[in-house]
Design a protein around this motif. Structure first.
Motif, mmCIF file in Angstrom:
data_model
loop_
_atom_site.group_PDB
_atom_site.id
_atom_site.type_symbol
_atom_site.label_atom_id
_atom_site.label_comp_id
_atom_site.label_asym_id
_atom_site.label_seq_id
_atom_site.Cartn_x
_atom_site.Cartn_y
_atom_site.Cartn_z
ATOM 1 N N UNK A 100 41.959 42.511 35.226
ATOM 2 C CA UNK A 100 41.876 42.494 36.687
ATOM 3 C C UNK A 100 41.135 43.692 37.260
ATOM 4 N N UNK A 101 40.210 44.229 36.439
ATOM 5 C CA UNK A 101 39.216 45.161 36.954
ATOM 6 C C UNK A 101 38.402 44.392 38.004
ATOM 7 N N UNK A 102 37.885 45.083 38.989
ATOM 8 C CA UNK A 102 37.086 44.411 40.014
ATOM 9 C C UNK A 102 35.783 43.931 39.388
ATOM 10 N N UNK A 103 35.484 42.663 39.585
ATOM 11 C CA UNK A 103 34.358 41.993 38.935
ATOM 12 C C UNK A 103 33.028 42.716 39.154
ATOM 13 N N UNK B 142 38.712 40.386 38.667
ATOM 14 C CA UNK B 142 39.103 39.855 39.968
ATOM 15 C C UNK B 142 38.000 40.182 40.960
ATOM 16 N N UNK B 143 37.725 39.246 41.851
ATOM 17 C CA UNK B 143 36.719 39.450 42.883
ATOM 18 C C UNK B 143 37.440 39.827 44.171
ATOM 19 N N UNK B 144 37.104 41.001 44.675
ATOM 20 C CA UNK B 144 37.691 41.478 45.928
ATOM 21 C C UNK B 144 36.645 41.377 47.024
ATOM 22 N N UNK B 145 37.069 40.894 48.181
ATOM 23 C CA UNK B 145 36.132 40.742 49.286
ATOM 24 C C UNK B 145 36.770 41.245 50.569
ATOM 25 N N UNK C 93 41.668 38.732 47.142
ATOM 26 C CA UNK C 93 41.437 38.734 45.702
ATOM 27 C C UNK C 93 41.350 37.309 45.186
ATOM 28 N N UNK C 94 40.317 37.078 44.374
ATOM 29 C CA UNK C 94 40.083 35.768 43.780
ATOM 30 C C UNK C 94 39.801 35.953 42.291
ATOM 31 N N UNK C 95 40.036 34.925 41.477
ATOM 32 C CA UNK C 95 39.724 35.053 40.051
ATOM 33 C C UNK C 95 38.238 35.330 39.845
ATOM 34 N N UNK C 96 37.956 36.171 38.870
ATOM 35 C CA UNK C 96 36.573 36.508 38.549
ATOM 36 C C UNK C 96 36.156 35.911 37.227
ATOM 37 N N UNK C 97 35.536 36.714 36.407
ATOM 38 C CA UNK C 97 34.968 36.275 35.138
ATOM 39 C C UNK C 97 35.717 36.885 33.962
ATOM 40 N N UNK C 98 35.347 36.446 32.780
ATOM 41 C CA UNK C 98 35.794 37.089 31.550
ATOM 42 C C UNK C 98 34.698 38.080 31.170
ATOM 43 N N UNK C 99 35.055 39.339 31.090
ATOM 44 C CA UNK C 99 34.087 40.384 30.745
ATOM 45 C C UNK C 99 34.307 40.777 29.288
ATOM 46 N N UNK C 100 33.257 40.679 28.474
ATOM 47 C CA UNK C 100 33.354 40.993 27.045
ATOM 48 C C UNK C 100 33.280 42.499 26.813
ATOM 49 N N UNK C 101 34.242 43.015 26.079
ATOM 50 C CA UNK C 101 34.251 44.424 25.701
ATOM 51 C C UNK C 101 33.234 44.647 24.584
ATOM 52 N N UNK C 102 32.638 45.821 24.562
ATOM 53 C CA UNK C 102 31.561 46.083 23.601
ATOM 54 C C UNK C 102 31.932 47.101 22.526
ATOM 55 N N UNK C 103 33.111 47.711 22.641
ATOM 56 C CA UNK C 103 33.543 48.709 21.652
ATOM 57 C C UNK C 103 35.066 48.722 21.602
ATOM 58 N N UNK D 49 34.350 54.632 35.748
ATOM 59 C CA UNK D 49 35.687 54.074 35.977
ATOM 60 C C UNK D 49 35.615 53.122 37.160
ATOM 61 N N UNK D 50 35.590 51.806 36.891
ATOM 62 C CA UNK D 50 35.589 50.836 37.987
ATOM 63 C C UNK D 50 36.985 50.704 38.587
ATOM 64 N N UNK D 51 37.036 50.003 39.719
ATOM 65 C CA UNK D 51 38.306 49.821 40.411
ATOM 66 C C UNK D 51 38.951 48.478 40.122
ATOM 67 N N UNK D 52 39.597 47.955 41.135
ATOM 68 C CA UNK D 52 40.390 46.752 40.971
ATOM 69 C C UNK D 52 41.828 47.133 40.689
#
Length: 191
Positions: free
Chosen positions: A13-16, A49-52, A61-71, A86-89
């Motif tokens: 649920x990091x902000x998309x 999560x998409x925040x508007x 707040x609305x559902x966002x995407x699946x973000x793939x981790x790289x490490x 450091x992103x928000x959400x």
């Protein structure tokens, strides 16, 4: 330390926009961006999560995407990276409870760090903002001030740099926030 590697802290649920846009923009500039999350490995996902801002007293707040981790979070060594993002959400509210995250953030103090929106919660918990001017989503103002930071009450599309630290209130600030961050990293973009 690699001048071309950046670390990006993620969690469910990091902000998309606050994870996708910096990841893509910094990658486009030639950085290797290692996106990590405690308890997860490269190739696994976090939910976003998409925040508007739709005229209510706070964001929606609305559902966002699946973000793939790289490490893998477990193998991260701050010394391998030129900077931290450091992103928000909602992710920062629980990431700040993980002592490994706090120790990692403290290891970046004095080096380029970019935090947006609720990312300031992690900075406050790590106690790295005392005496620093910090922007964040307005609901984080008390935490910034309780940690000894000077809250910057700026427009939602603005950002502030205080030495090594670049902060902004929310994703509408991406152009200024990312421009200021790459300047702190010593990157010049010619067009």
């Amino acid at each position: 330390m690699s001048a071309k590697k950046l670390l990006l802290l993620a969690g469910d649920y990091v902000e998309d926009y606050e994870i996708m846009v910096p990841y893509q923009a910094l990658s486009m500039l030639g950085f290797t961006v290692d996106a990590v999350c405690p308890g997860k490995k490269a190739g696994e996902h976090v939910l976003t999560a998409i925040h508007d801002f739709e005229g209510a007293q706070t964001y929606s707040e609305k559902p966002g995407h699946r973000f793939a981790l790289t490490a893998d979070f477990e193998g991260v060594d701050a010394a391998d990276y030129a900077g931290l993002v450091i992103p928000g959400g909602r992710a920062p509210e629980y990431l700040r409870l993980d002592q490994r995250v706090i120790d990692l953030v403290r290891a970046f103090a004095g080096r380029p760090v970019a935090a947006v929106c609720h990312g300031a919660q992690v900075l406050a918990a790590a106690r790295v903002i005392e005496g620093r001017t910090v922007s964040a989503y307005p609901a984080c103002r008390p935490e910034v001030e309780l940690a000894g930071g000077i809250y910057a009450d700026i427009a939602v599309d603005d950002a502030v740099t205080d030495g090594w630290l670049v902060t902004a209130p929310a994703w509408p600030a991406h152009p200024r926030w990312l421009a200021q961050f790459i300047a702190v990293l010593g990157v010049q973009v010619a067009i």
